[in-house]
Design an enzyme around this catalytic site. Structure first.
Site, PDB file in Angstrom:
ATOM      1  N   THR A  88       0.777  -1.235   0.000  1.00 54.73           N
ATOM      2  CA  THR A  88       0.000   0.000   0.000  1.00 54.73           C
ATOM      3  C   THR A  88       0.811   1.288   0.000  1.00 54.73           C
ATOM      4  O   THR A  88       0.244   2.357  -0.157  1.00 54.73           O
ATOM      5  CB  THR A  88      -0.954   0.058   1.212  1.00 54.73           C
ATOM      6  OG1 THR A  88      -0.186   0.212   2.412  1.00 54.73           O
ATOM      7  CG2 THR A  88      -1.820  -1.180   1.289  1.00 54.73           C
ATOM      8  N   ARG A  89       2.112   1.220   0.172  1.00 51.82           N
ATOM      9  CA  ARG A  89       2.913   2.438   0.334  1.00 51.82           C
ATOM     10  C   ARG A  89       2.761   3.415  -0.831  1.00 51.82           C
ATOM     11  O   ARG A  89       2.580   4.601  -0.638  1.00 51.82           O
ATOM     12  CB  ARG A  89       4.384   2.084   0.498  1.00 51.82           C
ATOM     13  CG  ARG A  89       5.241   3.317   0.633  1.00 51.82           C
ATOM     14  CD  ARG A  89       6.710   2.987   0.667  1.00 51.82           C
ATOM     15  NE  ARG A  89       7.437   4.217   0.863  1.00 51.82           N
ATOM     16  CZ  ARG A  89       8.411   4.361   1.715  1.00 51.82           C
ATOM     17  NH1 ARG A  89       8.787   3.351   2.440  1.00 51.82           N
ATOM     18  NH2 ARG A  89       9.019   5.501   1.830  1.00 51.82           N
TER      19      ARG A  89
ATOM     20  N   GLY B 264      12.094  -5.507   8.386  1.00 53.81           N
ATOM     21  CA  GLY B 264      12.404  -6.454   9.437  1.00 53.81           C
ATOM     22  C   GLY B 264      11.196  -6.698  10.303  1.00 53.81           C
ATOM     23  O   GLY B 264      10.108  -6.201  10.029  1.00 53.81           O
TER      24      GLY B 264
ATOM     25  N   GLU C 223       3.624  -3.234  16.144  1.00 56.30           N
ATOM     26  CA  GLU C 223       3.024  -1.893  16.180  1.00 56.30           C
ATOM     27  C   GLU C 223       1.581  -1.995  16.664  1.00 56.30           C
ATOM     28  O   GLU C 223       1.137  -1.209  17.506  1.00 56.30           O
ATOM     29  CB  GLU C 223       3.040  -1.244  14.794  1.00 56.30           C
ATOM     30  CG  GLU C 223       4.370  -0.749  14.339  1.00 56.30           C
ATOM     31  CD  GLU C 223       4.331  -0.151  12.928  1.00 56.30           C
ATOM     32  OE1 GLU C 223       3.241  -0.033  12.325  1.00 56.30           O
ATOM     33  OE2 GLU C 223       5.411   0.209  12.426  1.00 56.30           O
TER      34      GLU C 223
END
Length: 171
Positions: A38-39, A66, A100
């Site tokens: 999606t970047r 990573g 995250e």
């Protein structure tokens, strides 16, 4: 994320959003996403739209691929008012993304941070139950991180149950 000027009740829980205590936060929004998927498409467009509205947005452009998040990233997450998780088919194949996610939910529970899931070309049910292609991607991590799988599974289910946005609705 802009405030609605209409006096009628919002059609979505985030359509009339005021940032919680912005003077204590470095960023209004932290974006979490699978870079490979999606970047250069959805995420870059979302970031651009947020920036056009003067919404201070964190996106980690310097992150090395990573599984671990850098030492400073948890502080950056905690210094954000809102976390937006862009779930895609390969999101759960990244230990970094899942770590995250754990931090987002910790901040939600401890500090009231707003966490908004966006389901980009993935069914929310697949994220919630870790099935389909999303589930297959998630299972790729089981051999390397058996001790984290249950926490990640629980976090994915919790996040998928939050009010959010489904890209399938906008097709």
């Amino acid at each position: 994320m802009a405030s609605s000027s209409s006096s009628s009740s919002p059609s979505h829980p985030y359509s009339s959003l005021s940032l919680m205590n912005p003077q204590n936060n470095k960023y209004d929004v932290f974006l979490s996403f699978s870079r490979a998927e999606t970047r250069d498409s959805f995420t870059s467009h979302l970031r651009s739209a947020l920036c056009q509205k003067s919404i201070e947005t964190f996106i980690d452009d310097q992150l090395i691929r990573g599984d671990d998040i850098s030492e400073s990233l948890p502080d950056t997450i905690a210094a954000s008012s809102i976390s937006i998780i862009i779930f895609s088919e390969r999101y759960a194949s990244s230990g970094r993304c899942l770590n995250e996610l754990l931090k987002f939910l910790e901040c939600k529970h401890n500090y009231g941070q707003i966490v908004i899931p966006v389901f980009y070309r993935v069914d929310p049910l697949h994220v919630r139950k870790q099935i389909g292609i999303f589930g297959d991607s998630f299972l790729e991590l089981e051999e390397r991180f058996p001790e984290k799988m249950e926490r990640w599974r629980s976090a994915l289910t919790e996040a998928a149950n939050l009010p959010g946005f489904d890209s399938h609705v906008f097709r």
